[in-house]
Design an enzyme around this catalytic site. Structure first.
Site, PDB file in Angstrom:
ATOM      1  N   ASN A   1      -6.860  14.346  -4.349  1.00 14.96           N
ATOM      2  CA  ASN A   1      -6.785  15.701  -3.784  1.00 14.96           C
ATOM      3  C   ASN A   1      -5.470  16.441  -4.054  1.00 14.96           C
ATOM      4  O   ASN A   1      -5.481  17.651  -4.234  1.00 14.96           O
ATOM      5  CB  ASN A   1      -7.116  15.688  -2.289  1.00 14.96           C
ATOM      6  CG  ASN A   1      -6.297  14.717  -1.510  1.00 14.96           C
ATOM      7  OD1 ASN A   1      -5.766  13.745  -2.047  1.00 14.96           O
ATOM      8  ND2 ASN A   1      -6.170  14.960  -0.230  1.00 14.96           N
TER       9      ASN A   1
ATOM     10  N   GLY B   1      -8.258   3.145 -14.421  1.00 11.83           N
ATOM     11  CA  GLY B   1      -9.524   2.423 -14.360  1.00 11.83           C
ATOM     12  C   GLY B   1     -10.118   2.520 -12.978  1.00 11.83           C
ATOM     13  O   GLY B   1      -9.655   3.301 -12.141  1.00 11.83           O
TER      14      GLY B   1
ATOM     15  N   GLY C   1     -11.198   1.414  -9.162  1.00 13.96           N
ATOM     16  CA  GLY C   1     -10.512   0.740  -8.064  1.00 13.96           C
ATOM     17  C   GLY C   1     -10.912  -0.712  -7.941  1.00 13.96           C
ATOM     18  O   GLY C   1     -10.058  -1.599  -7.789  1.00 13.96           O
TER      19      GLY C   1
ATOM     20  N   VAL D   1      -9.247  -2.602 -11.781  1.00 11.04           N
ATOM     21  CA  VAL D   1      -7.778  -2.638 -11.951  1.00 11.04           C
ATOM     22  C   VAL D   1      -7.050  -2.496 -10.613  1.00 11.04           C
ATOM     23  O   VAL D   1      -5.998  -3.109 -10.406  1.00 11.04           O
ATOM     24  CB  VAL D   1      -7.285  -1.569 -12.953  1.00 11.04           C
ATOM     25  CG1 VAL D   1      -7.629  -1.948 -14.363  1.00 11.04           C
ATOM     26  CG2 VAL D   1      -7.785  -0.191 -12.624  1.00 11.04           C
ATOM     27  N   GLY D   2      -7.618  -1.705  -9.689  1.00 16.91           N
ATOM     28  CA  GLY D   2      -6.996  -1.563  -8.363  1.00 16.91           C
ATOM     29  C   GLY D   2      -6.996  -2.913  -7.657  1.00 16.91           C
ATOM     30  O   GLY D   2      -5.990  -3.340  -7.076  1.00 16.91           O
TER      31      GLY D   2
ATOM     32  N   GLU E   1      -1.221   5.607   3.494  1.00 18.55           N
ATOM     33  CA  GLU E   1      -1.382   7.002   3.941  1.00 18.55           C
ATOM     34  C   GLU E   1      -2.870   7.307   3.824  1.00 18.55           C
ATOM     35  O   GLU E   1      -3.398   7.358   2.719  1.00 18.55           O
ATOM     36  CB  GLU E   1      -0.594   7.960   3.037  1.00 18.55           C
ATOM     37  CG  GLU E   1       0.899   7.745   3.035  1.00 18.55           C
ATOM     38  CD  GLU E   1       1.571   8.203   4.318  1.00 18.55           C
ATOM     39  OE1 GLU E   1       0.932   8.901   5.127  1.00 18.55           O
ATOM     40  OE2 GLU E   1       2.736   7.835   4.513  1.00 18.55           O
TER      41      GLU E   1
ATOM     42  N   CYS F   1      -5.563  15.857   3.603  1.00 18.95           N
ATOM     43  CA  CYS F   1      -5.627  14.837   4.658  1.00 18.95           C
ATOM     44  C   CYS F   1      -5.120  15.370   5.990  1.00 18.95           C
ATOM     45  O   CYS F   1      -5.550  14.921   7.043  1.00 18.95           O
ATOM     46  CB  CYS F   1      -4.853  13.601   4.232  1.00 18.95           C
ATOM     47  SG  CYS F   1      -3.227  14.018   3.619  1.00 18.95           S
TER      48      CYS F   1
ATOM     49  N   GLU G   1       6.292   8.660   4.393  1.00 20.37           N
ATOM     50  CA  GLU G   1       6.747   9.173   3.105  1.00 20.37           C
ATOM     51  C   GLU G   1       7.654  10.380   3.354  1.00 20.37           C
ATOM     52  O   GLU G   1       7.784  10.829   4.488  1.00 20.37           O
ATOM     53  CB  GLU G   1       5.554   9.535   2.212  1.00 20.37           C
ATOM     54  CG  GLU G   1       4.780   8.279   1.812  1.00 20.37           C
ATOM     55  CD  GLU G   1       3.726   8.494   0.734  1.00 20.37           C
ATOM     56  OE1 GLU G   1       2.999   9.499   0.802  1.00 20.37           O
ATOM     57  OE2 GLU G   1       3.619   7.630  -0.162  1.00 20.37           O
TER      58      GLU G   1
HETATM   59  P1  NAD Z   1     -10.288   6.287  -2.160  1.00 13.01           P
HETATM   60  O1  NAD Z   1      -9.796   5.326  -1.150  1.00 13.01           O
HETATM   61  O2  NAD Z   1     -11.708   6.217  -2.563  1.00 13.01           O
HETATM   62  O3  NAD Z   1      -9.473   6.129  -3.518  1.00 13.01           O
HETATM   63  C1  NAD Z   1      -8.074   6.152  -3.530  1.00 13.01           C
HETATM   64  C2  NAD Z   1      -7.577   5.260  -4.648  1.00 13.01           C
HETATM   65  O4  NAD Z   1      -7.935   3.911  -4.339  1.00 13.01           O
HETATM   66  C3  NAD Z   1      -8.199   5.585  -6.012  1.00 13.01           C
HETATM   67  O5  NAD Z   1      -7.210   5.452  -7.010  1.00 13.01           O
HETATM   68  C4  NAD Z   1      -9.252   4.484  -6.150  1.00 13.01           C
HETATM   69  O6  NAD Z   1      -9.556   4.181  -7.483  1.00 13.01           O
HETATM   70  C5  NAD Z   1      -8.552   3.319  -5.469  1.00 13.01           C
HETATM   71  N1  NAD Z   1      -9.468   2.257  -5.047  1.00 13.01           N
HETATM   72  C6  NAD Z   1     -10.773   2.379  -4.695  1.00 13.01           C
HETATM   73  N2  NAD Z   1     -11.287   1.165  -4.406  1.00 13.01           N
HETATM   74  C7  NAD Z   1     -10.296   0.261  -4.568  1.00 13.01           C
HETATM   75  C8  NAD Z   1     -10.215  -1.158  -4.432  1.00 13.01           C
HETATM   76  N3  NAD Z   1     -11.273  -1.904  -4.085  1.00 13.01           N
HETATM   77  N4  NAD Z   1      -9.025  -1.766  -4.665  1.00 13.01           N
HETATM   78  C9  NAD Z   1      -7.946  -1.036  -5.025  1.00 13.01           C
HETATM   79  N5  NAD Z   1      -7.973   0.302  -5.211  1.00 13.01           N
HETATM   80  C10 NAD Z   1      -9.131   0.956  -4.972  1.00 13.01           C
HETATM   81  O7  NAD Z   1      -9.881   7.733  -1.647  1.00 13.01           O
HETATM   82  P2  NAD Z   1     -10.173   9.120  -2.369  1.00 13.01           P
HETATM   83  O8  NAD Z   1     -11.598   9.438  -2.150  1.00 13.01           O
HETATM   84  O9  NAD Z   1      -9.640   9.121  -3.739  1.00 13.01           O
HETATM   85  O10 NAD Z   1      -9.239  10.101  -1.510  1.00 13.01           O
HETATM   86  C11 NAD Z   1      -9.647  10.727  -0.360  1.00 13.01           C
HETATM   87  C12 NAD Z   1      -9.030  10.068   0.854  1.00 13.01           C
HETATM   88  O11 NAD Z   1      -7.607  10.052   0.751  1.00 13.01           O
HETATM   89  C13 NAD Z   1      -9.310  10.808   2.129  1.00 13.01           C
HETATM   90  O12 NAD Z   1      -9.701   9.903   3.131  1.00 13.01           O
HETATM   91  C14 NAD Z   1      -7.991  11.462   2.488  1.00 13.01           C
HETATM   92  O13 NAD Z   1      -7.797  11.747   3.831  1.00 13.01           O
HETATM   93  C15 NAD Z   1      -7.028  10.468   1.982  1.00 13.01           C
HETATM   94  N6  NAD Z   1      -5.716  11.085   1.749  1.00 13.01           N
HETATM   95  C16 NAD Z   1      -4.674  10.763   2.572  1.00 13.01           C
HETATM   96  C17 NAD Z   1      -3.436  11.348   2.403  1.00 13.01           C
HETATM   97  C18 NAD Z   1      -2.273  10.985   3.266  1.00 13.01           C
HETATM   98  O14 NAD Z   1      -1.145  11.159   2.836  1.00 13.01           O
HETATM   99  N7  NAD Z   1      -2.476  10.510   4.460  1.00 13.01           N
HETATM  100  C19 NAD Z   1      -3.246  12.254   1.394  1.00 13.01           C
HETATM  101  C20 NAD Z   1      -4.327  12.580   0.587  1.00 13.01           C
HETATM  102  C21 NAD Z   1      -5.561  11.957   0.768  1.00 13.01           C
END
Ligand code: NAD
Length: 472
Positions: free
Chosen positions: A146, A200, A202, A205-206, A244, A278, A455
């Site tokens: 986002n 890649g 999540g 590679v995550g 976060e 967020c 942060e």
């Molecule tokens: P997401 O958790 O789906 O993905 C975030 C990252 O995690 C991506 O790079 C994804 O590839 C990775 N990921 C997914 N599965 C994984 C796994 N099993 N192991 C390791 N990594 C993995 O979130 P999103 O849909 O990309 O983002 C939206 C969310 O982020 C919302 O809930 C939002 O509130 C939150 N957000 C929080 C903040 C904050 O600072 N608090 C800021 C922005 C967004």
């Protein structure tokens, strides 16, 4: 279409010939780039490079770190227009806002660390001990879509300032600006291997990054679902984590507030980046006897937020980042209607006058929302505002604190001291009092399911430091 099928490992761009992931343009639904769906092997190579580079970078001087941050800052400024356009097309934030926020904020945050670093105390005396603050080790950074560069910068810049080496796994939905960052860092004096980028999925590679024993900290921004997986994985070898996550923040409008200004401020905050923020103030808490007037004012405010092409300078509301996100938001709007909330504005109908293949959703306002209904409890991450009536101040505070989250909030009152008193009762990481301005030096993070750690500013730097005491 941009071909980004490469990873940045050990100071080299490594071409990728395996499977790729399509990156879609939010306003048109067209494929705008392709990035690697890299495998565990590439991630392991990047971690090994970061581990090796940590040996010397952890001992670098403040001047060496500062020199790199200054080069990075210059690069972010120079490529600002390209960053803004990339994020605008990927995420849907209108170009005018994207220029100020998606491109401007990363440069501004980098500058705060450039100013802070020379005076930061990496050691201090406590009795007969010298307390040393030393880099935590290899840091795995995992980021969402986002505010894709801003969230990366909030990790990469303080981690570099602390003397850590980094492996970044950006969001596969909006990865373009992370590639620009890697290109900028490639042109600086940063030693090879200190910063690595692997793109890649999540779960591939995550997953490798969060479970690898040589990664000593995972700094994550994203959903609570992934945050849980990271917390569990970190428990196995006691990695440090900074999480976060999401929010369901309340804007508490007290009876003595300027209702018009408070509603306008709350609506604008809620709809920023089409609600894909967020900290969005998605619940507007109003005195029960002012509920209808507040709904009317909210409807008037959203009427000005007509969805349009995000690349046009005059557009104020863009599309959502992906088809999946659009469908999720539309499902929540249907749910709100089923739950009995009053649809005041917007709804599930496709907005007129926009590209039918873009991921557009109308700005939507629900009135008479029950505090415990799902639309008032769950993060929707779209342009949807819930107006919730309350009986008295204690009721407002109870409702504001009545979700699993605690990331942000707002209080509005004609009496600043009263507003501060109520703000002090909110179980949340930050509160905007009477429209107080965003401050990049203030700590940012959540209570409860919104996160662990902080942060921005010195708090953001301390996350990447371990403490050692020398007894003298
Ligand atoms: P997401 O958790 O789906 O993905 C975030 C990252 O995690 C991506 O790079 C994804 O590839 C990775 N990921 C997914 N599965 C994984 C796994 N099993 N192991 C390791 N990594 C993995 O979130 P999103 O849909 O990309 O983002 C939206 C969310 O982020 C919302 O809930 C939002 O509130 C939150 N957000 C929080 C903040 C904050 O600072 N608090 C800021 C922005 C967004």
């Amino acid at each position: 279409m941009k071909d980004l099928s490469r990873n940045y490992i050990n100071g080299q761009w490594v071409d990728w010939s395996g499977d790729t992931i399509d990156v879609f343009e939010s306003g048109t639904g067209e494929v705008m780039a392709k990035v690697p769906a890299a495998g565990r092997g590439e991630m392991e190579q990047a971690i090994a490079a970061a581990d090796k580079a940590f040996e010397s970078w952890s001992e670098s001087t403040v001047d060496q770190r500062l020199a790199v941050l200054k080069q990075l800052h210059a690069g972010l400024k120079e490529r600002g227009a390209e960053i803004a356009e990339t994020v605008c097309r990927e995420v849907g934030m209108p170009i005018k806002l994207a220029t100020g926020i998606q491109a401007g904020l990363p440069a501004a945050v980098t500058e705060t660390y450039i100013k802070m670093l020379p005076d930061f105390a990496f050691s201090e005396q406590s009795g007969n001990s010298e307390v040393q603050y030393t880099p935590v080790g290899v840091v795995g950074c995992i980021t969402p879509w986002n505010y894709p560069l801003h969230q990366v910068i909030l990790k990469v810049v303080p981690a570099l300032a602390a003397g850590c080496s980094i492996v970044l796994k950006p969001s596969e939905i909006a990865p373009g600006s992370a590639y620009i960052l890697a290109e900028i860092l490639d042109g600086t004096d940063l030693p090879k291997g200190v910063f690595n980028l692997v793109c890649g999925l999540g779960q591939e590679v995550g997953d490798t990054l969060i479970k690898h024993p040589d990664v000593r900290m995972v700094s994550f921004t994203g959903s609570p679902r992934t945050g849980h997986l990271i917390a569990h994985a970190a428990a196995d070898d006691f990695k440090r984590i900074a999480l976060e996550m999401g929010g369901k923040s309340a804007s508490v409008i007290l009876p003595d507030a300027d209702l018009k200004a408070a509603v306008k401020g709350s609506v604008n905050n809620c709809l920023l980046n089409s609600g894909q923020t967020c900290t969005a103030l998605t619940r507007m808490l109003v005195p029960a006897d002012k509920h209808d007037e507040a709904c009317q004012l909210a409807a008037e405010a959203v009427a000005k937020m007509v969805p349009g092409n995000p690349l046009e300078e005059t557009t104020r509301l863009g599309p959502l980042a992906s088809a999946q996100q659009r469908d999720k938001v539309l499902d929540y709007i249907k749910l709100g209607i089923e739950e009995g909330a009053t649809l005041v504005a917007g709804g599930v109908d496709k907005p007129d006058g926009v590209n039918p293949n873009g991921y557009f959703v109308s700005a939507t306002v629900f009135g008479n929302v029950k505090p415990d209904s799902r639309i008032a409890q769950e993060e929707i991450f779209g342009p949807v505002l819930c107006v919730i009536p309350y009986q008295d101040e204690a009721d407002a505070v109870r409702i504001a604190n009545g979700t699993a989250y605690g990331l942000s909030g707002a209080v509005w009152s004609g009496d600043q001291e009263r507003a501060k008193k109520v703000a002090g009762k909110l179980r949340t990481g930050q509160v905007f009092v009477n429209g107080g301005a965003f401050n990049p030096l203030a700590p940012f993070g959540g209570f409860g399911h919104s996160g662990i750690g902080r942060e921005f500013g010195k708090w953001g730097l301390e996350e990447f430091l371990e403490v050692r005491a020398l007894q003298l």
